[in-house]
Design an enzyme around this catalytic site. Structure first.
Site, PDB file in Angstrom:
ATOM      1  N   ASP A  85     -71.517  67.238  23.565  1.00 15.05           N
ATOM      2  CA  ASP A  85     -70.254  66.935  22.881  1.00 15.05           C
ATOM      3  C   ASP A  85     -70.270  67.505  21.453  1.00 15.05           C
ATOM      4  O   ASP A  85     -69.299  68.133  21.015  1.00 15.05           O
ATOM      5  CB  ASP A  85     -70.042  65.413  22.866  1.00 15.05           C
ATOM      6  N   PHE A  89     -54.310  58.274  31.455  1.00 12.99           N
ATOM      7  CA  PHE A  89     -53.985  57.027  30.746  1.00 12.99           C
ATOM      8  C   PHE A  89     -55.248  56.197  30.589  1.00 12.99           C
ATOM      9  O   PHE A  89     -55.296  55.017  30.931  1.00 12.99           O
ATOM     10  CB  PHE A  89     -52.869  56.252  31.479  1.00 12.99           C
ATOM     11  N   LYS A 134     -61.432  68.101  24.983  1.00 18.40           N
ATOM     12  CA  LYS A 134     -62.215  69.217  24.433  1.00 18.40           C
ATOM     13  C   LYS A 134     -62.490  70.314  25.453  1.00 18.40           C
ATOM     14  O   LYS A 134     -62.718  71.469  25.095  1.00 18.40           O
ATOM     15  CB  LYS A 134     -63.550  68.671  23.897  1.00 18.40           C
ATOM     16  N   LYS A 189     -67.993  70.624  19.740  1.00 14.16           N
ATOM     17  CA  LYS A 189     -67.276  70.506  18.471  1.00 14.16           C
ATOM     18  C   LYS A 189     -67.724  71.604  17.499  1.00 14.16           C
ATOM     19  O   LYS A 189     -66.904  72.179  16.775  1.00 14.16           O
ATOM     20  CB  LYS A 189     -67.475  69.107  17.896  1.00 14.16           C
ATOM     21  N   GLY A 221     -65.979  51.840  24.202  1.00 13.24           N
ATOM     22  CA  GLY A 221     -65.068  52.939  24.562  1.00 13.24           C
ATOM     23  C   GLY A 221     -65.224  54.201  23.731  1.00 13.24           C
ATOM     24  O   GLY A 221     -64.277  54.974  23.610  1.00 13.24           O
TER      25      GLY A 221
HETATM   26  N1  HSE Z   1     -67.866  60.660  22.932  1.00 12.43           N
HETATM   27  C1  HSE Z   1     -67.321  61.174  21.733  1.00 12.43           C
HETATM   28  C2  HSE Z   1     -68.102  60.609  20.551  1.00 12.43           C
HETATM   29  C3  HSE Z   1     -65.874  60.793  21.661  1.00 12.43           C
HETATM   30  O1  HSE Z   1     -68.889  59.689  20.765  1.00 12.43           O
HETATM   31  O2  HSE Z   1     -67.956  61.101  19.449  1.00 12.43           O
HETATM   32  C4  HSE Z   1     -65.111  61.451  20.551  1.00 12.43           C
HETATM   33  O3  HSE Z   1     -65.059  62.845  20.689  1.00 12.43           O
END
Ligand code: HSE
Length: 351
Positions: free
Chosen positions: A220, A9, A125, A224, A206
């Site tokens: 990250d 959450f 992910k 992707k 955030g």
């Molecule tokens: N930390 C990732 C970004 C969050 O900044 O794109 C979304 O996947």
């Protein structure tokens, strides 16, 4: 009426809860979608369960007021696997923090749900990059949905665009800005902020990962790229196969020099075929200002798909954020409702 179990959450689940709190009536009237949040389970913020449904607005108020559910009536420790397997769960919404190394604890949560014939919606992910084919096969075997629109470009429908709207096209090449945090940092540095100030701001709004090294070192974006390679090009690509460079070595001087030459530095992810192999690459690239990707600023993302039937298609939109990723989870919930709905008919067409 769909019984939903929320595991995790944080920002993303709170985004979904906000939308569900604000749009309950509209979702029922327009799509015939009814829901009950029958449990919310977190590792550190407490847990709640109620077969009659927990009010999403109440969950948000408790988070705002106390930072967790410990002050709420009925708060107790709940084993996430028990909540997931409960007869009062139809859909698991899994949003625990992403772990790229082992994919846990999300992987175990999702595996357990699919084996128990529960639909799964996630923006996590880690489990995908570690076990996408296993989880897809499990979902197929159990006859349930496994959906994850939010893993790339948050609620901007980058995956559904290819899966549904571009059905029948072959994707030959993918190039995109798929990490909001690094694009935000590069944008702010161009305006004069230091790297540290820009990163702190990305964390405050955030969009950064719990461990922002995953963003700034390109992990990250690499995840992707890897997911896109599997989904769009039928490749078996491991995270470790992605050639990866982050933005930690990009200085304000490099940004200004690129600009004076009519270019803007962007962290670009690329997936392409080379002979018989599919390759993926993440690196800071000086993109000519005349190209669409050079104009993507702040936390926005964009992906250009090169297709056989349509040439280049570019999708631009938010790539991260609470409500933005909450929207991705909602669109997956509505897709499940469309495909597996239980005789609840919308009062009018959603289009
Ligand atoms: N930390 C990732 C970004 C969050 O900044 O794109 C979304 O996947």
């Amino acid at each position: 009426m769909w019984n939903i179990c929320l595991v995790g959450f944080g920002n993303v689940a709170q985004g979904l809860a906000r939308i569900l709190a604000d749009k309950r009536e509209r979702l029922a009237a327009k799509y015939g979608f009814g829901f009950r949040i029958t449990s919310v389970v977190t590792a550190r913020r407490g847990c709640l369960a109620n077969d009659q449904g927990l009010d999403p607005a109440m969950l948000l108020e408790a988070m705002e007021r106390d930072g967790g559910f410990w002050g709420c009536e009925g708060a107790r420790m709940i084993d996430p696997l028990e909540a997931i397997k409960s007869p009062h769960t139809d859909i698991l919404v899994e949003t625990t923090p992403t772990s790229l190394v082992r994919g846990e604890p999300g992987l175990t949560h999702i595996r357990t749900a699919l084996k128990a014939k529960k639909h799964v919606v996630t923006s996590n992910k880690g489990p995908l990059v570690r076990a996408m084919s296993e989880l897809t096969a499990l979902a197929e075997g159990s006859g349930v949905a496994f959906r994850y629109e939010g893993v790339i470009m948050s609620g901007t429908p980058a995956l559904n665009l290819v899966r549904e709207t571009l059905a029948g096209c072959d994707i030959q090449h993918v190039q995109g800005i798929v990490n909001g945090t690094t694009n935000f940092i590069l944008t702010e540095m161009e305006k004069g902020k230091t790297y540290e100030e820009a990163l702190a701001e990305a964390q405050r709004i955030g969009i950064a990962e719990a461990d922002p090294t995953a963003d700034v070192e390109g992990w990250d974006a690499a995840v992707k790229a890897c997911i896109m390679a599997v989904l769009f090009m039928d490749a078996t690509l491991e995270l470790e196969d992605v050639e990866r460079t982050g933005i930690t070595e990009v200085s304000p001087e490099m940004i200004q020099t690129a600009l004076s030459r009519g270019k803007r530095i962007k962290l670009v992810a690329e997936v392409y075929r080379e002979k018989d192999r599919v390759k993926a690459l993440v690196a800071p690239v000086a993109v000519p200002l005349t190209r669409p990707l050079a104009g993507i600023m702040g936390a926005m993302n964009a992906i250009t798909y090169t297709t056989d039937h349509l040439g280049d298609i570019t999708i631009v939109g938010p790539g991260a954020g609470r409500i933005e990723t909450g929207q991705a989870l909602l669109s997956d919930l509505l897709a499940i409702h469309r495909a597996y709905g239980r005789g609840e008919h919308p009062s009018r067409s959603p289009f």
